[in-house]
Design a protein around this motif. Structure first.
Motif, PDB file in Angstrom:
ATOM      1  N   ALA A 135      30.171   7.030 -48.927  1.00 24.63           N
ATOM      2  CA  ALA A 135      31.339   6.268 -48.475  1.00 24.63           C
ATOM      3  C   ALA A 135      32.250   7.113 -47.587  1.00 24.63           C
ATOM      4  N   ALA A 136      32.276   8.428 -47.859  1.00 25.27           N
ATOM      5  CA  ALA A 136      33.111   9.332 -47.060  1.00 25.27           C
ATOM      6  C   ALA A 136      32.387   9.831 -45.819  1.00 25.27           C
ATOM      7  N   GLY A 137      31.140   9.407 -45.616  1.00 22.64           N
ATOM      8  CA  GLY A 137      30.408   9.777 -44.411  1.00 22.64           C
ATOM      9  C   GLY A 137      29.653  11.092 -44.492  1.00 22.64           C
ATOM     10  N   GLU A 138      29.460  11.641 -45.717  1.00 25.21           N
ATOM     11  CA  GLU A 138      28.718  12.900 -45.824  1.00 25.21           C
ATOM     12  C   GLU A 138      27.241  12.729 -45.472  1.00 25.21           C
ATOM     13  N   ALA A 139      26.738  11.512 -45.589  1.00 22.56           N
ATOM     14  CA  ALA A 139      25.367  11.183 -45.177  1.00 22.56           C
ATOM     15  C   ALA A 139      25.316   9.680 -44.941  1.00 22.56           C
ATOM     16  N   ASP A 140      24.244   9.217 -44.294  1.00 21.88           N
ATOM     17  CA  ASP A 140      24.103   7.789 -44.010  1.00 21.88           C
ATOM     18  C   ASP A 140      23.303   7.061 -45.075  1.00 21.88           C
ATOM     19  N   VAL A 141      22.314   7.721 -45.605  1.00 26.14           N
ATOM     20  CA  VAL A 141      21.436   7.105 -46.609  1.00 26.14           C
ATOM     21  C   VAL A 141      21.018   8.173 -47.606  1.00 26.14           C
ATOM     22  N   ALA A 142      20.859   7.775 -48.879  1.00 24.04           N
ATOM     23  CA  ALA A 142      20.462   8.712 -49.922  1.00 24.04           C
ATOM     24  C   ALA A 142      19.302   8.135 -50.722  1.00 24.04           C
ATOM     25  N   ILE A 143      18.405   9.024 -51.154  1.00 29.34           N
ATOM     26  CA  ILE A 143      17.390   8.663 -52.141  1.00 29.34           C
ATOM     27  C   ILE A 143      17.882   9.266 -53.451  1.00 29.34           C
ATOM     28  N   ARG A 144      18.260   8.417 -54.394  1.00 31.24           N
ATOM     29  CA  ARG A 144      18.877   8.888 -55.627  1.00 31.24           C
ATOM     30  C   ARG A 144      18.087   8.436 -56.844  1.00 31.24           C
ATOM     31  N   ALA A 145      18.130   9.285 -57.889  1.00 30.67           N
ATOM     32  CA  ALA A 145      17.455   8.970 -59.144  1.00 30.67           C
ATOM     33  C   ALA A 145      18.426   9.183 -60.295  1.00 30.67           C
ATOM     34  N   GLY A 146      18.311   8.372 -61.318  1.00 32.54           N
ATOM     35  CA  GLY A 146      19.172   8.510 -62.481  1.00 32.54           C
ATOM     36  C   GLY A 146      18.977   7.357 -63.434  1.00 32.54           C
ATOM     37  N   LEU A 147      19.750   7.360 -64.529  1.00 30.08           N
ATOM     38  CA  LEU A 147      19.663   6.270 -65.493  1.00 30.08           C
ATOM     39  C   LEU A 147      20.242   4.986 -64.913  1.00 30.08           C
ATOM     40  N   ALA A 148      21.278   5.115 -64.094  1.00 32.35           N
ATOM     41  CA  ALA A 148      21.918   3.959 -63.460  1.00 32.35           C
ATOM     42  C   ALA A 148      22.717   4.445 -62.264  1.00 32.35           C
ATOM     43  N   LEU A 149      22.974   3.547 -61.334  1.00 33.02           N
ATOM     44  CA  LEU A 149      23.823   3.878 -60.196  1.00 33.02           C
ATOM     45  C   LEU A 149      25.282   3.627 -60.550  1.00 33.02           C
ATOM     46  N   PRO A 150      26.180   4.509 -60.125  1.00 36.24           N
ATOM     47  CA  PRO A 150      27.604   4.248 -60.348  1.00 36.24           C
ATOM     48  C   PRO A 150      28.035   2.967 -59.635  1.00 36.24           C
ATOM     49  N   VAL A 151      29.003   2.282 -60.199  1.00 37.27           N
ATOM     50  CA  VAL A 151      29.538   1.075 -59.563  1.00 37.27           C
ATOM     51  C   VAL A 151      30.246   1.471 -58.263  1.00 37.27           C
ATOM     52  N   VAL A 265      17.059   3.720 -52.866  1.00 36.06           N
ATOM     53  CA  VAL A 265      17.507   4.128 -51.540  1.00 36.06           C
ATOM     54  C   VAL A 265      18.857   3.436 -51.337  1.00 36.06           C
ATOM     55  N   VAL A 266      19.866   4.216 -50.973  1.00 37.21           N
ATOM     56  CA  VAL A 266      21.260   3.743 -50.973  1.00 37.21           C
ATOM     57  C   VAL A 266      21.893   4.003 -49.605  1.00 37.21           C
ATOM     58  N   THR A 267      22.697   3.050 -49.143  1.00 34.32           N
ATOM     59  CA  THR A 267      23.421   3.241 -47.887  1.00 34.32           C
ATOM     60  C   THR A 267      24.728   2.443 -47.914  1.00 34.32           C
ATOM     61  N   ARG A 268      25.529   2.582 -46.865  1.00 32.73           N
ATOM     62  CA  ARG A 268      26.790   1.841 -46.766  1.00 32.73           C
ATOM     63  C   ARG A 268      26.529   0.426 -46.242  1.00 32.73           C
ATOM     64  N   PRO A 269      27.333  -0.556 -46.657  1.00 33.60           N
ATOM     65  CA  PRO A 269      27.105  -1.945 -46.230  1.00 33.60           C
ATOM     66  C   PRO A 269      27.076  -2.111 -44.721  1.00 33.60           C
ATOM     67  N   GLU A 270      27.942  -1.383 -44.008  1.00 35.81           N
ATOM     68  CA  GLU A 270      28.015  -1.571 -42.554  1.00 35.81           C
ATOM     69  C   GLU A 270      26.811  -0.969 -41.825  1.00 35.81           C
ATOM     70  N   LEU A 271      26.015  -0.158 -42.536  1.00 40.11           N
ATOM     71  CA  LEU A 271      24.854   0.470 -41.903  1.00 40.11           C
ATOM     72  C   LEU A 271      23.538  -0.238 -42.204  1.00 40.11           C
ATOM     73  N   LYS A 272      23.502  -1.023 -43.275  1.00 41.91           N
ATOM     74  CA  LYS A 272      22.219  -1.513 -43.789  1.00 41.91           C
ATOM     75  C   LYS A 272      21.440  -2.377 -42.793  1.00 41.91           C
ATOM     76  N   ASP A 273      22.129  -3.064 -41.904  1.00 40.65           N
ATOM     77  CA  ASP A 273      21.428  -3.928 -40.959  1.00 40.65           C
ATOM     78  C   ASP A 273      21.360  -3.362 -39.545  1.00 40.65           C
ATOM     79  N   THR A 274      21.775  -2.104 -39.370  1.00 43.14           N
ATOM     80  CA  THR A 274      21.594  -1.489 -38.054  1.00 43.14           C
ATOM     81  C   THR A 274      20.095  -1.254 -37.854  1.00 43.14           C
ATOM     82  N   PRO A 275      19.594  -1.392 -36.635  1.00 41.65           N
ATOM     83  CA  PRO A 275      18.149  -1.312 -36.415  1.00 41.65           C
ATOM     84  C   PRO A 275      17.497  -0.035 -36.955  1.00 41.65           C
ATOM     85  N   ARG A 276      18.080   1.118 -36.677  1.00 45.73           N
ATOM     86  CA  ARG A 276      17.429   2.356 -37.114  1.00 45.73           C
ATOM     87  C   ARG A 276      17.447   2.499 -38.642  1.00 45.73           C
ATOM     88  N   MET A 277      18.540   2.032 -39.300  1.00 47.02           N
ATOM     89  CA  MET A 277      18.607   2.127 -40.750  1.00 47.02           C
ATOM     90  C   MET A 277      17.627   1.157 -41.394  1.00 47.02           C
TER      91      MET A 277
END
Length: 317
Positions: A135-151, A265-277
């Protein structure tokens, strides 16, 4: 010849466990899903699912054909993405973050194929066990693993689920024996994580079973932790998908249901439909599915040999 839509129904039922779950995924009605499965079974001349009150389970033939269906899905996705790239002029940079383990196992080996499909899309890989702030722009997309994703407001697409269990090396088991119970871990060398830099719930669960016991060795890297187990330094939680492939690793305690991990695989809402993402996500999801299926098949081949080894090692009391 079977219909591609029948194959999509087959994959959705295999992943969801029922025609109802598949209908929700495909956004069609349950009757249509069932009809497509029947059509596919008729076209290939095989029964692919055992139907029951709790859902649909793959037959032996279905299990064997699933990997081929996933490869066809990946090829179809790549075909569609490449065609879209020609239409939209895909270009730009994607900053992808993941742990070292995921980067080395799944992302980096796939980047050559992705680059061939989308030569004008550059992937910058940020490898860290720390969860960067998308959300702060440190990356565009993440591959994350865990018991659950934070809200959060982030958009996620599930890649799969994975079991964790406690493992040690053959060398360690020969020297120290295997624990006879979870409580018996108190009499063994345990490998721990260094605080928040290694946020594995399995690590906390293991140490919670033997309160007051200090780890004999610690690491702040998931990759290094796995190497420490192979080096015979002690017992630690390791993902079964990879540990089952290692002939030198022995399962000390069966998989713990409450520690079953998921990957997204996680990303920001405004990026999810950009062609490259969209191109990257549509490429990496079926790639992960095919990779997991291949690793599971190889792991199954090792289980008989490992079961014999476990019997040979003494149990501690």
């Amino acid at each position: 010849m079977f219909d591609w839509n029948d194959l999509k129904a087959f994959l959705a039922v295999a992943r969801g466990g029922s025609t109802l779950a598949a209908a929700k995924t495909l956004r069609i009605n349950q009757t249509t899903v069932a009809r497509r499965i029947e059509a596919l079974e008729t076209s290939v001349g095989l029964k692919l699912f055992e139907r029951g009150q709790t859902g649909s389970r793959l037959t032996g033939a279905g299990e064997d054909l699933l990997a081929e269906a996933e490869r066809m899905e990946a090829s179809a996705s790549a075909f569609g993405s490449r065609a879209a790239a020609h239409q939209r002029g895909l270009a730009g940079t994607i900053r992808v973050t993941s742990t070292e383990l995921i980067a080395n196992l799944a992302i980096t080996p796939a980047l050559g194929e992705f680059r061939a499909l989308f030569p004008d899309v550059k992937v910058d890989l940020i490898v860290t066990d720390r969860a960067l702030d998308l959300a702060a722009g440190e990356a565009d997309v993440a591959i994350r693993a865990g018991l659950a994703l934070p809200v959060s407001d982030l958009v996620a697409r599930k890649l799969g689920e994975f079991d964790f269990a406690l493992y040690c090396s053959r060398d360690y088991a020969a020297r120290r024996g295997l624990p006879s119970s979870v409580e018996d871990l108190r009499n063994h060398d345990l490998i721990g994580g260094d605080g928040a830099s290694l946020p594995l719930p399995g690590m906390k669960w293991m140490l919670d079973q033997v309160p007051g016991v200090e780890p004999a060795h610690t690491s702040n890297s998931v990759t290094n932790l796995n190497i420490a187990v192979k080096a015979g330094l002690g017992i630690a939680p390791v993902g079964c998908l990879l540990a089952d492939l290692e002939p030198d690793l022995i399962q000390c305690v069966p998989p713990v249901p409450e520690l079953r991990y998921s990957a997204w695989v996680v990303t920001r809402p405004e990026l999810k439909d950009t062609p490259r993402m969209r191109a990257f996500i549509d490429f990496i999801v079926p790639h992960f599915a095919a990779l997991r299926r291949g690793l599971e098949a190889k792991g199954e081949a090792m289980k008989a040999e490992k079961a014999a080894a476990v019997v040979a090692f003494p149990k501690t009391a």
